[in-house]
Design an enzyme around this catalytic site. Structure first.
Site, PDB file in Angstrom:
ATOM      1  N   GLY A  31       0.888  -1.336  -0.107  1.00  0.00           N
ATOM      2  CA  GLY A  31      -0.023   0.070  -0.107  1.00  0.00           C
ATOM      3  C   GLY A  31       0.894   1.346  -0.097  1.00  0.00           C
ATOM      4  N   ASP A  32       0.588   2.259  -0.777  1.00  0.00           N
ATOM      5  CA  ASP A  32       1.263   3.302  -0.855  1.00  0.00           C
ATOM      6  C   ASP A  32       2.098   3.955   0.451  1.00  0.00           C
ATOM      7  OD1 ASP A  32      -0.912   4.816  -0.171  1.00  0.00           O
ATOM      8  OD2 ASP A  32      -0.621   6.360  -1.309  1.00  0.00           O
ATOM      9  N   LEU A  34       2.296   2.462   3.357  1.00  0.00           N
ATOM     10  CA  LEU A  34       2.795   1.499   3.986  1.00  0.00           C
ATOM     11  C   LEU A  34       4.197   1.164   3.377  1.00  0.00           C
ATOM     12  CD1 LEU A  34       3.437  -1.748   4.148  1.00  0.00           C
ATOM     13  CD2 LEU A  34       3.160  -0.544   6.278  1.00  0.00           C
ATOM     14  N   ARG A 106     -11.709  -3.600  -2.156  1.00  0.00           N
ATOM     15  CA  ARG A 106     -11.426  -2.875  -0.919  1.00  0.00           C
ATOM     16  C   ARG A 106     -12.530  -2.204  -0.421  1.00  0.00           C
ATOM     17  NH1 ARG A 106      -7.216   1.175  -3.436  1.00  0.00           N
ATOM     18  NH2 ARG A 106      -6.344   1.186  -1.432  1.00  0.00           N
ATOM     19  N   ASP A 232      12.376  10.695 -15.827  1.00  0.00           N
ATOM     20  CA  ASP A 232      12.822  11.851 -16.374  1.00  0.00           C
ATOM     21  C   ASP A 232      13.232  12.702 -14.798  1.00  0.00           C
ATOM     22  OD1 ASP A 232      12.156  11.869 -18.791  1.00  0.00           O
ATOM     23  OD2 ASP A 232      10.277  12.611 -18.822  1.00  0.00           O
ATOM     24  N   ALA A 233      14.024  13.980 -15.034  1.00  0.00           N
ATOM     25  CA  ALA A 233      14.532  14.403 -13.984  1.00  0.00           C
ATOM     26  C   ALA A 233      13.490  14.827 -13.052  1.00  0.00           C
ATOM     27  CB  ALA A 233      15.575  15.546 -14.345  1.00  0.00           C
ATOM     28  N   ALA A 259       7.793   2.663  -7.035  1.00  0.00           N
ATOM     29  CA  ALA A 259       8.667   3.613  -7.484  1.00  0.00           C
ATOM     30  C   ALA A 259       8.634   4.932  -6.647  1.00  0.00           C
ATOM     31  CB  ALA A 259       8.934   3.635  -8.684  1.00  0.00           C
ATOM     32  N   GLY A 260       7.267   5.474  -6.903  1.00  0.00           N
ATOM     33  CA  GLY A 260       7.041   6.744  -6.305  1.00  0.00           C
ATOM     34  C   GLY A 260       7.073   6.785  -4.870  1.00  0.00           C
ATOM     35  N   ASP A 261       6.784   5.738  -4.060  1.00  0.00           N
ATOM     36  CA  ASP A 261       6.703   5.737  -2.666  1.00  0.00           C
ATOM     37  C   ASP A 261       8.054   5.316  -2.253  1.00  0.00           C
ATOM     38  OD1 ASP A 261       3.964   5.056  -3.164  1.00  0.00           O
ATOM     39  OD2 ASP A 261       3.817   3.046  -3.045  1.00  0.00           O
TER      40      ASP A 261
END
Length: 301
Positions: A31-32, A34, A106, A232-233, A259-261
């Site tokens: 989960g993001d 978590l 959910r 990207d940057a 990746a973002g988390d």
């Protein structure tokens, strides 16, 4: 920031099923927020405390989640266990390029009552005592209208006491009744945010912005805005200055889940340890580059 920061991350952990090429399913948890909590705990090392704030059921999957969090060093003092309830569930399907599609179950998840139970009262009261309170757009979606209002009041009190509020925008259209409802919820909390960790694609999808300049222009009052742009940057605005920090190039992407988390976690950890925004972004890119080379949200320690 204190040398031993106390961080609370609010959100939902679900049962994760990874759909593999041979048709089998591998079960784990994710989960993001978590994911961010686990990676933040790892990146901080022995510094400070990282607590997860959520509601689970009284089932064996919830038991296993809690044990995993204990193993990762997360604090469980803010985790509610609701009788007869279950966690949410999702399945990850990835294509040949490593891009993923999510399928969710959910609607009955315990986290939907996280801030509406009697046991939530002391939790909400204690959140402003943390040095950092972290939540996401998915947190906003799963808490529901009453939960969102109670979160907003908590964020206001958190900032009044001088603590920092960190927001990761993670927009998932399927979790919202309409784009208008999502926009209203985001606008309500954004005024209480000190550090905004924004995925550019999510901002474009939610608000119809056409480029990064429009994203930055939309948040003039937020002191620190970080715009994540995948391979990207990333772009950063802090204290009136702008920075661009290139991503780490990866030869083979296996799975972009978390990746973002992981970027957000490493970024925040670096900032808590005294790093500059540029140093924090380098740390974020480095961790994310490792995460996307392994299947699943949480890579082995």
């Amino acid at each position: 920031m204190t040398t031993q920061p106390r961080v609370a991350l609010i959100g939902e952990c679900m049962i994760e099923l990874q759909h593999r090429a041979d048709g089998s399913l591998h079960q784990s948890f994710g989960g993001d927020t978590l994911n961010a909590a686990v990676y933040l705990r790892r990146e901080l090392g022995d510094i400070g405390n990282v607590d997860y704030v959520t509601a689970l059921g009284d089932d064996s999957f919830s038991d296993a989640m809690c044990q995993q969090w204990i193993d990762e060093g997360l604090g469980l003092g803010m985790v509610q266990r609701l009788a007869g309830r279950l966690p949410g569930l999702y399945c990850i399907q990835t294509d040949a390029k490593g891009e993923r599609k999510f399928l969710y179950w959910r609607n009955e998840a315990a986290v939907r009552d996280c801030f509406t139970t009697p046991a939530a009262e002391p939790i909400l009261a204690s959140l402003p005592e943390y040095d950092v309170v972290y939540f996401s757009g998915i947190t906003l979606a799963v808490l529901g209208e009453i939960g969102r209002e109670r979160l907003l009041q908590t964020l206001i009190e958190t900032r009044r006491r001088g603590s920092k509020v960190v927001f990761d925008n993670n927009y998932r259209p399927r979790l919202w009744a309409s784009v208008e409802a999502a926009r209203a919820a985001y606008h309500a909390v954004i005024a209480q945010v000190d550090i905004a960790l924004l995925t550019e694609d999510d901002e474009l999808a939610l608000f119809g912005f056409t480029d990064s300049e429009q994203v930055f222009a939309a948040y003039p009052a937020i002191e620190e805005v970080v715009l994540k742009r995948g391979a990207d940057a990333c772009l950063i605005r802090y204290a009136g200055e702008r920075f661009s920090v290139p991503a780490v190039k990866v030869e083979k992407v296996v799975d972009t889940t978390a990746a973002g988390d992981s970027f957000s976690a490493a970024y925040l950890a670096s900032r808590l340890k005294g790093g500059s925004p540029e140093q924090a972004a380098v740390a974020g890119h480095e961790l994310a580059s490792r995460v996307i080379q392994v299947a699943g949200a949480l890579i082995p320690r």
